[in-house]
Structure formats: C-alpha cells, structure tokens
Scaffold this motif. Sequence first.
Motif, PDB file in Angstrom:
ATOM      1  N   ILE A  69       0.863  -1.055  -0.006  1.00  0.00           N
ATOM      2  CA  ILE A  69      -0.200  -0.033   0.005  1.00  0.00           C
ATOM      3  C   ILE A  69       0.846   1.127   0.169  1.00  0.00           C
ATOM      4  CG2 ILE A  69      -1.664   1.189   1.360  1.00  0.00           C
ATOM      5  CD1 ILE A  69      -2.891  -1.564   2.237  1.00  0.00           C
ATOM      6  N   GLY A  70       1.966   1.289   0.907  1.00  0.00           N
ATOM      7  CA  GLY A  70       2.941   2.497   0.805  1.00  0.00           C
ATOM      8  C   GLY A  70       3.664   2.604  -0.609  1.00  0.00           C
ATOM      9  N   LEU A  71       3.937   1.500  -1.125  1.00  0.00           N
ATOM     10  CA  LEU A  71       4.604   1.824  -2.582  1.00  0.00           C
ATOM     11  C   LEU A  71       3.701   2.139  -3.528  1.00  0.00           C
ATOM     12  CD1 LEU A  71       6.727  -1.602  -2.952  1.00  0.00           C
ATOM     13  CD2 LEU A  71       7.448   0.858  -2.646  1.00  0.00           C
ATOM     14  N   ALA A  72       2.437   1.881  -3.372  1.00  0.00           N
ATOM     15  CA  ALA A  72       1.138   2.233  -4.101  1.00  0.00           C
ATOM     16  C   ALA A  72       1.023   3.726  -4.092  1.00  0.00           C
ATOM     17  CB  ALA A  72      -0.156   1.417  -4.121  1.00  0.00           C
ATOM     18  N   ILE A  73       0.935   4.253  -2.981  1.00  0.00           N
ATOM     19  CA  ILE A  73       0.932   5.495  -2.399  1.00  0.00           C
ATOM     20  C   ILE A  73       2.048   6.401  -3.123  1.00  0.00           C
ATOM     21  CG2 ILE A  73       0.641   7.424  -0.596  1.00  0.00           C
ATOM     22  CD1 ILE A  73      -0.705   5.092   1.038  1.00  0.00           C
ATOM     23  N   PHE A  74       3.070   6.024  -2.971  1.00  0.00           N
ATOM     24  CA  PHE A  74       4.357   6.547  -3.492  1.00  0.00           C
ATOM     25  C   PHE A  74       4.166   6.638  -5.107  1.00  0.00           C
ATOM     26  CE2 PHE A  74       6.564   6.068   0.635  1.00  0.00           C
ATOM     27  CZ  PHE A  74       7.012   7.439   0.503  1.00  0.00           C
ATOM     28  N   GLY A  75       3.832   5.728  -5.706  1.00  0.00           N
ATOM     29  CA  GLY A  75       3.505   5.630  -7.200  1.00  0.00           C
ATOM     30  C   GLY A  75       2.698   6.561  -7.679  1.00  0.00           C
ATOM     31  N   PHE A  76       1.582   6.574  -6.865  1.00  0.00           N
ATOM     32  CA  PHE A  76       0.630   7.655  -7.380  1.00  0.00           C
ATOM     33  C   PHE A  76       1.015   9.026  -7.197  1.00  0.00           C
ATOM     34  CE2 PHE A  76      -3.494  10.058  -6.145  1.00  0.00           C
ATOM     35  CZ  PHE A  76      -4.129   9.983  -7.244  1.00  0.00           C
ATOM     36  N   ALA A  77       1.725   9.392  -5.832  1.00  0.00           N
ATOM     37  CA  ALA A  77       2.311  10.546  -5.825  1.00  0.00           C
ATOM     38  C   ALA A  77       3.179  11.063  -6.590  1.00  0.00           C
ATOM     39  CB  ALA A  77       2.879  10.819  -4.228  1.00  0.00           C
ATOM     40  N   ALA A  78       4.084  10.090  -7.246  1.00  0.00           N
ATOM     41  CA  ALA A  78       5.168  10.116  -8.291  1.00  0.00           C
ATOM     42  C   ALA A  78       4.177  10.593  -9.727  1.00  0.00           C
ATOM     43  CB  ALA A  78       5.691   9.190  -8.648  1.00  0.00           C
ATOM     44  N   ARG A  79       3.154   9.897  -9.912  1.00  0.00           N
ATOM     45  CA  ARG A  79       2.404  10.193 -11.039  1.00  0.00           C
ATOM     46  C   ARG A  79       1.893  11.534 -11.074  1.00  0.00           C
ATOM     47  NH1 ARG A  79       2.465  10.437 -15.883  1.00  0.00           N
ATOM     48  NH2 ARG A  79       0.397  10.381 -17.026  1.00  0.00           N
ATOM     49  N   LEU A  80       1.323  12.101  -9.858  1.00  0.00           N
ATOM     50  CA  LEU A  80       0.723  13.255  -9.790  1.00  0.00           C
ATOM     51  C   LEU A  80       1.890  14.597  -9.807  1.00  0.00           C
ATOM     52  CD1 LEU A  80      -1.739  12.900  -6.908  1.00  0.00           C
ATOM     53  CD2 LEU A  80      -2.151  13.084  -9.151  1.00  0.00           C
ATOM     54  N   TRP A  81       3.071  14.033  -9.339  1.00  0.00           N
ATOM     55  CA  TRP A  81       4.246  15.150  -9.441  1.00  0.00           C
ATOM     56  C   TRP A  81       4.503  15.260 -10.786  1.00  0.00           C
ATOM     57  CZ3 TRP A  81       6.889  17.592  -5.814  1.00  0.00           C
ATOM     58  CH2 TRP A  81       8.150  18.403  -6.356  1.00  0.00           C
ATOM     59  N   VAL A  82       4.665  14.119 -11.768  1.00  0.00           N
ATOM     60  CA  VAL A  82       5.223  14.414 -12.957  1.00  0.00           C
ATOM     61  C   VAL A  82       4.163  15.032 -13.894  1.00  0.00           C
ATOM     62  CG1 VAL A  82       5.424  12.903 -15.224  1.00  0.00           C
ATOM     63  CG2 VAL A  82       6.262  12.089 -12.777  1.00  0.00           C
ATOM     64  N   GLY A  83       2.847  14.848 -13.830  1.00  0.00           N
ATOM     65  CA  GLY A  83       1.757  15.649 -14.486  1.00  0.00           C
ATOM     66  C   GLY A  83       1.241  14.909 -15.634  1.00  0.00           C
ATOM     67  N   LYS A  84       0.111  15.250 -15.960  1.00  0.00           N
ATOM     68  CA  LYS A  84      -0.671  14.624 -17.111  1.00  0.00           C
ATOM     69  C   LYS A  84      -0.068  14.819 -18.486  1.00  0.00           C
ATOM     70  CE  LYS A  84      -5.104  14.658 -14.974  1.00  0.00           C
ATOM     71  NZ  LYS A  84      -6.505  15.038 -15.226  1.00  0.00           N
ATOM     72  N   GLY A  85      -0.117  13.647 -19.297  1.00  0.00           N
ATOM     73  CA  GLY A  85       0.505  14.115 -20.626  1.00  0.00           C
ATOM     74  C   GLY A  85       1.978  13.725 -20.544  1.00  0.00           C
ATOM     75  N   ARG A  86       2.799  13.706 -19.614  1.00  0.00           N
ATOM     76  CA  ARG A  86       3.966  13.533 -19.636  1.00  0.00           C
ATOM     77  C   ARG A  86       4.433  11.936 -19.326  1.00  0.00           C
ATOM     78  NH1 ARG A  86       7.218  17.527 -16.104  1.00  0.00           N
ATOM     79  NH2 ARG A  86       8.810  16.411 -16.954  1.00  0.00           N
ATOM     80  N   THR A  87       5.360  11.277 -19.891  1.00  0.00           N
ATOM     81  CA  THR A  87       5.826  10.045 -19.386  1.00  0.00           C
ATOM     82  C   THR A  87       6.465   9.832 -18.298  1.00  0.00           C
ATOM     83  OG1 THR A  87       6.103   9.782 -22.024  1.00  0.00           O
ATOM     84  CG2 THR A  87       7.151   8.045 -20.380  1.00  0.00           C
ATOM     85  N   TRP A  88       6.395   8.832 -17.406  1.00  0.00           N
ATOM     86  CA  TRP A  88       6.805   8.573 -16.463  1.00  0.00           C
ATOM     87  C   TRP A  88       7.463   7.285 -16.122  1.00  0.00           C
ATOM     88  CZ3 TRP A  88       4.568   6.573 -11.424  1.00  0.00           C
ATOM     89  CH2 TRP A  88       3.406   5.933 -11.762  1.00  0.00           C
ATOM     90  N   TRP A  89       7.254   6.352 -17.299  1.00  0.00           N
ATOM     91  CA  TRP A  89       7.610   4.957 -17.344  1.00  0.00           C
ATOM     92  C   TRP A  89       8.905   4.894 -18.247  1.00  0.00           C
ATOM     93  CZ3 TRP A  89       6.962   1.836 -13.498  1.00  0.00           C
ATOM     94  CH2 TRP A  89       5.820   1.837 -12.704  1.00  0.00           C
ATOM     95  N   ASP A  90      10.131   5.217 -17.819  1.00  0.00           N
ATOM     96  CA  ASP A  90      11.205   5.074 -18.751  1.00  0.00           C
ATOM     97  C   ASP A  90      11.532   3.558 -18.870  1.00  0.00           C
ATOM     98  OD1 ASP A  90      13.541   5.240 -19.986  1.00  0.00           O
ATOM     99  OD2 ASP A  90      14.299   7.069 -19.128  1.00  0.00           O
TER     100      ASP A  90
END
Length: 183
Positions: free
Chosen positions: A2-23
């Motif tokens: 759950i903690g990892l999922a929360i950090f993943g969700f926070a990272a996705r929000l940080w990157v912003g929409k329309g930007r790739t975050w899975w290199d």
Amino acid sequence: LIGLAIFGFAARLWVGKGRTWWDRKWLIGALALAVLAALNLIIAGQPWGVVYGFGLWAAKIVNAAGLFDPAANAFWSQAGNAQRLNEMVLMDITSITNIGILGGALWISARASTDSKPLTAKQWLVGLIAGFLMGYSSRLAFGCNIGAMLSGISTGSIHGWIWVPLAFAGTMIGVRVRRHYQF
C-alpha cells in the motif's frame, strides 16, 4: 505494498498529465535491482546492506595499525563483529557486495565519455565533505539508502518508511547546495 502504491500515485501526480513517467531503462534497472536484492537475501541470508562493510574495513585498518582496541568498543566486542575483524574481508558478505558495487562504478566511469571537464578544487572539497557526511550519517542511521530504505521497506520494516521522507528532505537540501556550486 500500500505504501509503494501511495508513493507511485504521488509520483504520477508530481510528473503531471501528458508526460511519460515510465522510462524503459528505469524500469529495467528497478527490476534488476529487485532481483539482485532478493538474490542477496536468499544467498546471504540477510537483507542487502552497504555501510557495515565500510565500517569493517576502517576497523580492520585502525586495528592493524594498533590505533584501536576492539575489546574496548561495545560494537566490535560483540561475538559476531569480533569474529569478522579476525577473518579475511572476502569472508564478509557485505564486503563482497561492496567490492562489486565499487567495481561496477569504476567500470561505468571508465566507459563514460572523456569529454567532461575535470572537477575543480572547490568541487572536490564539497564532494569529499558531502561524502563524509553521507557516510557518517548513514552509519548513525544504521544504513544508507540500500540498507535503511530499500532493504527496510522490502523486509516490511517501519524504519524504511520513516527514512524515506527524511532522505527526501536531505536530498532537496543537497540539490540546492549542488546548484549553488554549479555542479
């Protein structure tokens, strides 16, 4: 998880929409790191760590120089630690992984482009001070980002989750110092 999922969700929000975050390179690196950490746990019988090996090397050096009496030290007088002081460095699993890490870093740096400028005296000084502070503080914290965070979280320890925000805060300070010295 759950903690990892929360950090993943926070990272996705940080990157912003329309930007790739899975290199792809980062994903392969993360998977390789997870597999190697799991193999270390299975083969060594302990979570992956780094800091203990460097402390062992320093203790062996000062002990050999006659500057240190392990029997007078609470940590090094413990049976397991005292035994490691009397064994070859190659008998210590943390030392073996450290040698691998250092060898890999040297290999990568040798393959790196030679177009980069040499470091200035100021950059060397700041780097040495920062390295000392990171090493000393990781010893005080009973681990670096590998032992304290990665191994801590992967083995279900709460200390890894406490370590993450504090390390993030330290990173933010470090990035600002680095920008100040234009590294």
